[in-house]
Write an enzyme that holds these catalytic residues in place. Structure first.
Site, PDB file in Angstrom:
ATOM      1  N   ARG A 183       3.483   7.671  -4.083  1.00 54.65           N
ATOM      2  CA  ARG A 183       4.497   6.462  -3.712  1.00 54.65           C
ATOM      3  C   ARG A 183       4.538   5.518  -4.552  1.00 54.65           C
ATOM      4  O   ARG A 183       5.634   4.686  -5.111  1.00 54.65           O
ATOM      5  CB  ARG A 183       4.174   5.963  -2.244  1.00 54.65           C
ATOM      6  CG  ARG A 183       5.091   5.016  -1.821  1.00 54.65           C
ATOM      7  CD  ARG A 183       4.847   4.628  -0.190  1.00 54.65           C
ATOM      8  NE  ARG A 183       5.257   5.616   0.526  1.00 54.65           N
ATOM      9  CZ  ARG A 183       6.672   5.598   1.131  1.00 54.65           C
ATOM     10  NH1 ARG A 183       7.354   4.808   0.767  1.00 54.65           N
ATOM     11  NH2 ARG A 183       6.719   6.566   2.079  1.00 54.65           N
ATOM     12  N   GLU A 223       5.936  -1.706   6.832  1.00 53.30           N
ATOM     13  CA  GLU A 223       5.411  -2.025   5.544  1.00 53.30           C
ATOM     14  C   GLU A 223       6.108  -2.924   4.623  1.00 53.30           C
ATOM     15  O   GLU A 223       5.433  -3.874   4.012  1.00 53.30           O
ATOM     16  CB  GLU A 223       5.084  -0.792   4.954  1.00 53.30           C
ATOM     17  CG  GLU A 223       4.067   0.274   5.619  1.00 53.30           C
ATOM     18  CD  GLU A 223       3.952   1.525   4.912  1.00 53.30           C
ATOM     19  OE1 GLU A 223       5.105   2.305   5.098  1.00 53.30           O
ATOM     20  OE2 GLU A 223       3.183   1.875   4.367  1.00 53.30           O
TER      21      GLU A 223
HETATM   22  N1  MTE Z   1       1.632  -4.403  12.466  1.00 51.70           N
HETATM   23  C1  MTE Z   1       0.405  -4.643  13.176  1.00 51.70           C
HETATM   24  N2  MTE Z   1       0.309  -5.747  14.286  1.00 51.70           N
HETATM   25  N3  MTE Z   1      -0.769  -3.673  13.118  1.00 51.70           N
HETATM   26  C2  MTE Z   1      -0.852  -2.471  12.383  1.00 51.70           C
HETATM   27  O1  MTE Z   1      -1.793  -1.983  12.086  1.00 51.70           O
HETATM   28  N4  MTE Z   1       0.434  -1.406  10.428  1.00 51.70           N
HETATM   29  C3  MTE Z   1       1.319  -1.380   9.504  1.00 51.70           C
HETATM   30  C4  MTE Z   1       2.760  -1.736  10.020  1.00 51.70           C
HETATM   31  N5  MTE Z   1       2.747  -2.992  10.699  1.00 51.70           N
HETATM   32  C5  MTE Z   1       0.469  -2.461  11.547  1.00 51.70           C
HETATM   33  C6  MTE Z   1       1.433  -3.465  11.530  1.00 51.70           C
HETATM   34  C7  MTE Z   1       1.626  -0.108   8.768  1.00 51.70           C
HETATM   35  S1  MTE Z   1       0.564   0.329   7.432  1.00 51.70           S
HETATM   36  C8  MTE Z   1       2.332   0.784   9.035  1.00 51.70           C
HETATM   37  S2  MTE Z   1       2.877   2.070   8.401  1.00 51.70           S
HETATM   38  C9  MTE Z   1       3.515   0.617  10.163  1.00 51.70           C
HETATM   39  O2  MTE Z   1       3.282  -0.928  10.845  1.00 51.70           O
HETATM   40  C10 MTE Z   1       3.248   1.576  11.422  1.00 51.70           C
HETATM   41  O3  MTE Z   1       4.193   1.401  12.527  1.00 51.70           O
HETATM   42  P1  MTE Z   1       5.612   1.886  12.484  1.00 51.70           P
HETATM   43  O4  MTE Z   1       5.852   3.232  11.760  1.00 51.70           O
HETATM   44  O5  MTE Z   1       5.929   2.025  13.882  1.00 51.70           O
HETATM   45  O6  MTE Z   1       6.462   0.667  12.011  1.00 51.70           O
HETATM   46  N1  HPA Z   2       3.209   6.876   3.705  1.00 57.02           N
HETATM   47  C1  HPA Z   2       2.184   6.834   4.666  1.00 57.02           C
HETATM   48  N2  HPA Z   2       1.367   7.814   4.983  1.00 57.02           N
HETATM   49  C2  HPA Z   2       1.310   8.839   4.330  1.00 57.02           C
HETATM   50  C3  HPA Z   2       2.532   9.119   3.462  1.00 57.02           C
HETATM   51  C4  HPA Z   2       3.562   8.228   3.286  1.00 57.02           C
HETATM   52  O1  HPA Z   2       4.328   8.219   2.626  1.00 57.02           O
HETATM   53  N3  HPA Z   2       2.556  10.522   3.123  1.00 57.02           N
HETATM   54  C5  HPA Z   2       1.340  10.814   3.888  1.00 57.02           C
HETATM   55  N4  HPA Z   2       0.818   9.963   4.597  1.00 57.02           N
HETATM   56 MO1  MOS Z   3       0.941   2.590   6.903  1.00 56.46          MO
HETATM   57  S1  MOS Z   3      -0.260   2.278   5.216  1.00 56.46           S
HETATM   58  O1  MOS Z   3       1.650   3.983   6.469  1.00 56.46           O
HETATM   59  O2  MOS Z   3      -0.482   3.288   7.861  1.00 56.46           O
END
Ligand code: MTE
Ligand code: HPA
Ligand code: MOS
Length: 760
Positions: free
Chosen positions: A305, A710
């Site tokens: 990434r 993210e």
């Molecule tokens: N928001 C909260 N409150 N707590 C979390 O742990 N994780 C983040 C983001 N926002 C997180 C968060 C990360 S690393 C990711 S990948 C996404 O939420 C995952 O959730 P989603 O794919 O449903 O957005």
């Molecule tokens: N993002 C987060 N987690 C992952 C990914 C990615 O692109 N690929 C594998 N695990």
């Molecule tokens: Mo988020 S770093 O893809 O859990």
């Protein structure tokens, strides 16, 4: 309860996390004994003192693992319990089982082994020089970089460095394993990846996967830290539960969690950026050194990434980026919000600052001139479509013009020798999809009960990001019933199998789409039932406002509306299906790892933030005062949640580059292992946040929405550059080095010519 049940549970504290689950009768507690050495050989574990500790029941070692002693999900380089050699401080090599958490902790700290220390590598560049790599470096290229330099009017080179970050989720790692009467095990795991945990438990216990149930109620935060690293705790608990036939719980305290688990990957980099006479980016070359820590974990996906996001939201025709995942003797670094993207973006933004200094222009002039435009092709071959880079920049200007902010800072600085202000603009472009194409699939199970209420199970793990609320909304809208009639059940491997981690910001995109498919499948069954009651054609039935009715404009209008519950009851009487399991796979994704080209992402998220900071040059204190963001989240599925995600992401990103510093001793021990030495942002250090949404429907998203999780963290990088900008106005050499975080110690040292801050 308000409309948003999930937020209510969190703000009132009623939400139950894995670590809040009541301990079952006869529950034991397990804690790992971990290596005190960064690298050492050992032949024998000495458990005598641990076994003499009151409350300790047993001490297990690698020899007690019935299956394969291996939990590495990508490469087999991560034993559950170390055998013969340890590769970092904090690596588990024995497991103490006791009748209380306290006894388990004491016992674990009493275990020793005959360690013979070996040389350790603690720096990624040292690892690279020594050939200590997780896998061979990867180079991605487009255009003709070597041929392009000659056409450049300006070429700048430099180095950049960005530090690690501890996740500090509210809830530490946790698992509770309960043996079943059929020889299997049911595990409550605080994981973002139920299926990864299920498979790892099956592997270490030698059970078939069907004998391993993993259930995830809800996490007190994950942020990537529980994508791969909840596995250890679940496997340890399952191992002990099966061995002793009793429930076993693992739950490290905050300090143990800090010491044992991996963090965000720190990166070091060399960069060269070439520009033409008009300030257009012509060529970019970079070498990224990723500190992977001791094992592979997710490092290679994270490295990939970084390669994808190497040029952020800018068009660069000639690119060559090489990235190396360097194996060091530190706990294995892991996923963290942004997944390697923010680190690579930081390096590119540093290159822009180096060029702006060389040319004597504000960085935002170069940033704006080079924003991606519709149809530009990324260096990985994907064509940029529905580009919102300039739209978000211009939208931001509409709220808070960048030139005005810069002029205001200059005017302030002219009259204030002590407190200096600085500004920075931070664009974002983040690809949505797992970069591993196969992970872009999800399943959902929908049951409609006889009272008309609905329960939905998916693989989506709720960790505070609001994914359950979003799926609930999607299903409620699809059935045309109130959200209160829809309940989201825990993620459970018996109900929905082979799930991808809730990660890559795809949780609601993937699981929401599967849930919508499942709901539509039930609706297709209900349509003829309702049509019979309404006296119309099935296609003319509309489900909305809690009723089935004849759609406006339909040819034959029959009777009045029928309540949703009555349609459901009718369906049951007629023996019509009221449940569905649906599968969704993101269409159109492909990527060729030989040529490093393809269509890896479903779409991109864009945005632009203006960050304003001030530095007291006498005290050496810096503060980010205000962040104004124009963020692209499509048609918002849940505005309160999306706003929370953007605000939280900004603050988390700011913490990473301004106050959170991970330091190790020269022998590889974590020094910053408490919240007094690792400083996360609080309400006082947080800036004024002014978040706006572009709000245009995303044709590729779930009901027009965009993923949000993210990308907003990347705005936080602007905090580094805004503080640097403020410092440069006072003492240009103070802003010379691209090294994050800019902690108070470092700001003071740089301002007053003390060089690097002394290590504690
Ligand atoms: N928001 C909260 N409150 N707590 C979390 O742990 N994780 C983040 C983001 N926002 C997180 C968060 C990360 S690393 C990711 S990948 C996404 O939420 C995952 O959730 P989603 O794919 O449903 O957005
Ligand atoms: N993002 C987060 N987690 C992952 C990914 C990615 O692109 N690929 C594998 N695990
Ligand atoms: Mo988020 S770093 O893809 O859990």
């Amino acid at each position: 309860m308000s409309a948003n049940q999930h937020l209510d549970l969190l703000v009132t504290g009623a939400a139950r996390f894995t670590s809040d689950l009541p301990w079952p009768e006869g529950c034991l507690h397990a804690h790992p004994a971990v290596s005190p050495h960064a690298h050492a050989r050992f032949t024998a574990v000495d458990a005598a003192a641990a076994l003499a500790t009151p409350g300790v029941v047993a001490v297990l070692t690698a020899a007690d693992v019935p299956g394969e002693n291996q939990i590495g999900s990508v490469q087999p380089d991560e034993p559950l319990l170390a055998e013969g050699e340890v590769h970092c401080v904090g690596e588990p090599y024995a497991l103490v089982i006791a009748d209380s958490p306290d006894s388990a902790w004491r016992g674990a700290h009493a275990v020793t082994a005959d360690f013979q220390p070996l040389p350790a590598i603690l720096d990624p560049r040292d690892a690279f020089a020594a050939g200590s790599l997780i896998s061979p470096p990867r180079t991605w290229a487009s255009g003709d970089v070597d041929g392009a330099w000659a056409a450049c009017a300006t070429v700048v080179s430099g180095t950049a460095e960005i530090g690690s970050q501890e996740h500090v989720a509210m809830e530490t790692q946790c698992a509770l394993a309960v043996p079943t009467d059929s020889g299997g095990v049911a595990v409550h795991s605080g994981t973002q990846s139920p299926s990864v945990v299920q498979r790892a438990i099956a592997r270490v216990t030698a059970l078939p996967m069907h004998a391993v149930e993993v259930d995830v109620v809800r996490l007190g935060g994950g942020f990537g830290g529980k994508e791969d690293q909840a596995t250890l705790w679940a496997c340890l608990a399952a191992l002990a539960a099966l061995r002793f036939g009793r429930p076993v719980r693992t739950c490290p305290d905050r300090r143990e969690d800090f010491r044992i688990t991996g963090k965000r990957h720190p990166y070091q980099a060399d960069f060269t950026l070439g520009l033409d006479a008009d300030g257009r980016f012509v060529a970019y070359e970079a070498m990224l050194f990723q500190d992977a820590g001791a094992s592979t974990d997710l490092s290679l996906a994270i490295l990939e990434r970084s390669l994808f996001h190497a040029t952020n939201a800018y068009a660069v025709p000639n690119v060559r980026v090489t990235a190396a995942s360097c194996r060091t003797n530190l706990p294995s670094n892991t996923a963290f919000r942004g997944f390697g993207g923010p680190q690579a973006i930081f390096v590119f933004e540093c290159a822009i600052r180096a060029a702006a200094r060389e040319l004597g222009v504000p960085p935002e002039d170069l940033q704006r001139r080079n924003l991606l435009a519709e149809g530009d092709v990324f260096h990985h071959g994907m064509r940029a479509e529905h580009v919102r880079a300039r739209a978000s920049w211009d939208g931001l200007e509409g709220v808070r013009p960048v030139a005005e902010a810069r002029a205001a800072a200059a005017a302030w600085n002219a009259g204030n020798p002590r407190v200096r202000r600085g500004v920075a603009v931070q664009p974002v472009c983040f690809g949505i999809a797992f970069t591993a194409t196969l992970l872009n699939q999800a399943e959902a199970l929908v049951h409609v009960y006889l009272d008309g209420t609905v329960v939905v199970t998916t693989g989506a793990v709720e960790m505070g990001q609001g994914v359950q609320g979003k799926i609930r909304r999607v299903v409620a809208r699809t059935f045309g019933i109130p959200e209160a009639a829809v309940h989201l059940a825990s993620a459970n491997t018996l109900r929905v199998a082979n799930v991808s981690a809730t990660a890559a910001s795809t949780g609601s995109d993937l699981n929401g789409a599967a849930a919508r498919e499942a709901a539509l499948s039930v609706l297709a069954e209900l349509r003829p039932v309702a049509a019979a009651r309404l006296g119309c054609a099935p296609d003319d039935v509309e489900f909305a406002d809690g009723v089935a009715r004849v759609r406006p404009g339909a040819a034959a209008g029959g009777t009045g509306p029928v309540a949703w519950g009555d349609v459901v009851a009718d369906a049951y009487l007629r023996r019509v299906r009221l449940s569905a399991l649906a599968h969704y796979a993101t269409p159109g994704l492909h990527f060729d790892r030989d040529t490093n080209t393809g269509h890896p992402f479903h779409y991109h998220v864009y945005g632009t933030a203006l960050v304003e900071a001030s530095v007291d040059v006498l005290l050496g204190t810096a503060h980010v005062d205000r962040v104004t963001a124009m963020h692209d989240a499509g048609a918002l599925l849940d505005e309160l949640t999306d706003r929370g995600q953007v605000e939280g992401g900004i603050v988390q990103g700011l913490g990473w580059v301004t106050s959170e510093e991970i330091l190790h001793s020269p022998d590889g021990r974590l020094l910053t292992d408490t919240l007094s030495t690792f400083k996360i942002p609080d309400i006082q250090s947080s800036p004024e946040l002014d978040v706006h949404f572009l709000g245009e429907e995303n044709p590729l998203g779930l009901m027009g929405s965009k993923a949000v999780g993210e990308p907003p963290l990347i705005y936080g990088l602007g905090g580094f550059f805004a503080i640097q900008d403020a410092m440069a106005g006072w003492r240009p050499e103070a802003a010379g080095e691209f090294r994050a975080p800019l902690t108070p110690e470092r700001v003071f040292g740089l301002l007053h010519g003390l060089g690097a801050a002394p290590e504690p």
